[in-house]
Design a protein around this motif. Structure first.
Motif, PDB file in Angstrom:
ATOM      1  N   CYS A   1      32.813  21.636  -6.602  1.00 33.88           N
ATOM      2  CA  CYS A   1      33.820  20.894  -6.787  1.00 33.88           C
ATOM      3  C   CYS A   1      34.492  20.004  -7.936  1.00 33.88           C
ATOM      4  O   CYS A   1      35.370  19.436  -8.180  1.00 33.88           O
ATOM      5  CB  CYS A   1      33.375  19.799  -5.225  1.00 33.88           C
ATOM      6  SG  CYS A   1      34.170  21.329  -3.483  1.00 33.88           S
ATOM      7  N   ALA A   2      32.995  19.731  -8.036  1.00 34.18           N
ATOM      8  CA  ALA A   2      33.278  18.858  -9.465  1.00 34.18           C
ATOM      9  C   ALA A   2      33.513  19.355 -10.358  1.00 34.18           C
ATOM     10  O   ALA A   2      34.360  19.173 -11.043  1.00 34.18           O
ATOM     11  CB  ALA A   2      31.691  17.828  -9.762  1.00 34.18           C
ATOM     12  N   ALA A   3      33.127  20.466 -10.707  1.00 37.53           N
ATOM     13  CA  ALA A   3      33.361  21.026 -12.087  1.00 37.53           C
ATOM     14  C   ALA A   3      35.506  21.526 -12.225  1.00 37.53           C
ATOM     15  O   ALA A   3      35.931  21.993 -12.399  1.00 37.53           O
ATOM     16  CB  ALA A   3      33.174  22.861 -11.971  1.00 37.53           C
ATOM     17  N   ILE A   4      35.849  21.495 -10.789  1.00 35.79           N
ATOM     18  CA  ILE A   4      36.878  21.618  -9.977  1.00 35.79           C
ATOM     19  C   ILE A   4      37.806  21.307 -10.424  1.00 35.79           C
ATOM     20  O   ILE A   4      39.131  21.385 -10.826  1.00 35.79           O
ATOM     21  CB  ILE A   4      36.889  23.343  -8.886  1.00 35.79           C
ATOM     22  CG1 ILE A   4      36.667  24.245  -8.601  1.00 35.79           C
ATOM     23  CG2 ILE A   4      38.488  23.027  -8.362  1.00 35.79           C
ATOM     24  CD1 ILE A   4      36.278  24.454  -6.534  1.00 35.79           C
ATOM     25  N   LEU A   5      37.597  20.211  -9.563  1.00 33.69           N
ATOM     26  CA  LEU A   5      38.327  18.381 -10.162  1.00 33.69           C
ATOM     27  C   LEU A   5      38.252  17.960 -11.601  1.00 33.69           C
ATOM     28  O   LEU A   5      39.578  17.943 -12.240  1.00 33.69           O
ATOM     29  CB  LEU A   5      37.192  17.503  -9.631  1.00 33.69           C
ATOM     30  CG  LEU A   5      37.650  17.498  -7.839  1.00 33.69           C
ATOM     31  CD1 LEU A   5      36.896  16.143  -7.263  1.00 33.69           C
ATOM     32  CD2 LEU A   5      38.665  17.445  -7.318  1.00 33.69           C
ATOM     33  N   GLN A   6      37.218  18.217 -12.375  1.00 29.74           N
ATOM     34  CA  GLN A   6      37.769  18.695 -14.253  1.00 29.74           C
ATOM     35  C   GLN A   6      38.393  19.242 -14.390  1.00 29.74           C
ATOM     36  O   GLN A   6      39.250  18.995 -15.314  1.00 29.74           O
ATOM     37  CB  GLN A   6      36.154  18.376 -14.438  1.00 29.74           C
ATOM     38  CG  GLN A   6      36.036  18.893 -16.071  1.00 29.74           C
ATOM     39  CD  GLN A   6      36.389  17.797 -16.804  1.00 29.74           C
ATOM     40  OE1 GLN A   6      36.660  16.548 -15.334  1.00 29.74           O
ATOM     41  NE2 GLN A   6      36.863  16.909 -17.239  1.00 29.74           N
ATOM     42  N   GLN A   7      38.511  20.319 -14.055  1.00 29.17           N
ATOM     43  CA  GLN A   7      39.553  21.456 -14.364  1.00 29.17           C
ATOM     44  C   GLN A   7      40.792  21.158 -14.246  1.00 29.17           C
ATOM     45  O   GLN A   7      42.090  21.297 -14.518  1.00 29.17           O
ATOM     46  CB  GLN A   7      39.483  22.915 -14.076  1.00 29.17           C
ATOM     47  CG  GLN A   7      37.970  23.578 -14.405  1.00 29.17           C
ATOM     48  CD  GLN A   7      37.773  25.102 -14.400  1.00 29.17           C
ATOM     49  OE1 GLN A   7      38.289  25.392 -13.289  1.00 29.17           O
ATOM     50  NE2 GLN A   7      36.816  25.546 -14.631  1.00 29.17           N
ATOM     51  N   ALA A   8      41.280  20.957 -12.561  1.00 28.28           N
ATOM     52  CA  ALA A   8      42.278  20.566 -12.348  1.00 28.28           C
ATOM     53  C   ALA A   8      43.242  19.471 -13.573  1.00 28.28           C
ATOM     54  O   ALA A   8      43.986  18.387 -13.495  1.00 28.28           O
ATOM     55  CB  ALA A   8      41.888  19.937 -10.640  1.00 28.28           C
ATOM     56  N   GLU A   9      41.969  17.559 -13.651  1.00 27.16           N
ATOM     57  CA  GLU A   9      42.422  17.325 -14.495  1.00 27.16           C
ATOM     58  C   GLU A   9      43.140  17.176 -15.636  1.00 27.16           C
ATOM     59  O   GLU A   9      43.816  16.827 -16.479  1.00 27.16           O
ATOM     60  CB  GLU A   9      41.074  15.859 -14.698  1.00 27.16           C
ATOM     61  CG  GLU A   9      40.892  15.206 -12.872  1.00 27.16           C
ATOM     62  CD  GLU A   9      39.774  13.948 -13.168  1.00 27.16           C
ATOM     63  OE1 GLU A   9      38.792  13.682 -13.837  1.00 27.16           O
ATOM     64  OE2 GLU A   9      39.041  13.660 -12.130  1.00 27.16           O
ATOM     65  N   GLU A  10      42.309  17.973 -16.269  1.00 27.79           N
ATOM     66  CA  GLU A  10      42.782  18.778 -17.384  1.00 27.79           C
ATOM     67  C   GLU A  10      43.686  19.168 -17.186  1.00 27.79           C
ATOM     68  O   GLU A  10      44.398  18.655 -19.019  1.00 27.79           O
ATOM     69  CB  GLU A  10      41.266  19.272 -18.291  1.00 27.79           C
ATOM     70  CG  GLU A  10      39.759  18.226 -17.956  1.00 27.79           C
ATOM     71  CD  GLU A  10      39.224  19.369 -19.467  1.00 27.79           C
ATOM     72  OE1 GLU A  10      39.346  20.617 -19.271  1.00 27.79           O
ATOM     73  OE2 GLU A  10      37.750  19.498 -19.125  1.00 27.79           O
ATOM     74  N   ALA A  11      43.914  19.946 -16.431  1.00 33.60           N
ATOM     75  CA  ALA A  11      45.118  21.008 -16.502  1.00 33.60           C
ATOM     76  C   ALA A  11      46.458  19.707 -16.221  1.00 33.60           C
ATOM     77  O   ALA A  11      47.439  19.716 -17.049  1.00 33.60           O
ATOM     78  CB  ALA A  11      45.297  21.358 -15.343  1.00 33.60           C
TER      79      ALA A  11
END
Length: 303
Positions: free
Chosen positions: A72-82
């Motif tokens: 989940c941390a990786a998914i949230l990071q990707q979302a923030e970068e997007a």
């Protein structure tokens, strides 16, 4: 399991694991502890899995919770970068930037810049972590650190924001009583020491003609934060060396007087340091643009 999983609950769960407690997670997210607890409890109900082990002293993820957190941390990071990519492309930075800086620079320069950032870009929010200790950018989940002085070798990326001079100063009444001709005269005057410096009582000056002088001073009082050193000097406790970005206004207003004008101390740099990354969010770029000083070296962004 619910097929309409609430991503907001996932964000609350990740914050709890990252911060180590519901209270700290609530402070980071800007909500109440009860809200965080409810989101995590509902997430566990939806997943039909215990994610956290709660005791009176500790809160730790279960084996399933730890694995779920990593993903989940990786998914949230990707979302923030997007989101940051879209914001950068549209010219409208948004989001939260976490920055650490020393107390003196953070108070005098960074805090006002953070206020200007919010006014220029209403979708931006700055979270300042002020400390005179160097924090681990990755472990503390920081977007940027301000380093004052001489930059140490590291794997991080950096951009020079500008430079600063070290100013030998005293309160005007005290300065008028001192008969200072060379740095060696400082050995006999009261000194306000910045105790976190590597050598707070040993200073090397360079004269305008190129000569040098090293002096050992005696502390009348010591403090572990530069703003406290400034306050002591303003109160007439003694002489000290303080960066120009903190005492420049005091000298201009006559609250402090610069001493030994023909002698100078080594100048230092001010750098923004970033975790190694290929992409730099627009909000980080926007804040750095507000911090860059006129004497900063020209050049593009790292990475």
């Amino acid at each position: 399991m619910s097929h309409g999983l609430n991503l907001n609950r996932i964000a609350h769960f990740v914050a709890v694991v990252d911060c180590g407690s519901f209270t700290a997670a609530a402070e980071r997210l800007g909500v109440t502890k009860a809200v965080v607890s409810q989101h995590v409890a509902r997430l566990e109900q939806e997943l039909r899995t215990t994610l956290l082990v709660r005791t009176t002293r500790r809160l730790t993820p279960t084996e399933a919770g730890a694995a779920f957190h990593r993903t989940c941390a990786a998914i949230l990071q990707q979302a923030e970068e997007a989101v940051a990519c879209l914001s950068s492309a549209s010219g409208a930075p948004t989001g939260t930037v976490r920055v650490t800086a020393p107390f003196d620079y953070g108070t005098a320069i960074l805090a006002p810049a953070a206020v200007r950032l919010g006014r220029l870009h209403p979708g931006c929010r700055a979270e300042l972590v002020l400390t005179d200790h160097s924090l681990d950018l990755v472990a503390e989940k920081l977007d940027m650190a301000i380093r004052i002085g001489w930059l140490a070798d590291s794997s991080h990326q950096a951009r020079r924001l500008g430079g600063f001079r070290q100013c030998l100063v005293a309160e005007p009444e005290l300065a008028g009583r001192l008969a200072l001709r060379t740095p060696h005269d400082l050995a006999a005057v009261p000194w306000v020491a910045q105790s976190t410096l590597r050598t707070p009582l040993r200073w090397t000056f360079t004269h305008a003609d190129g000569g040098t002088a090293t002096v050992e001073v005696a502390a009348a009082i010591a403090a572990n934060a530069t703003p406290a050193v400034r306050a002591c000097v303003l109160a007439g406790a003694g002489v000290s060396v303080i960066p120009d970005y903190l005492v420049g206004p005091d000298i201009a207003a006559g609250r402090l007087r610069a001493l030994l004008p023909d002698w100078r101390l080594p100048e230092g740099g001010i750098h923004a340091v970033f975790p190694a990354a290929r992409f730099r969010p627009g909000i980080v770029r926007a804040l750095v643009d507000l911090l860059v000083q006129p004497d900063a070296a020209a050049g593009g962004w790292p990475g």
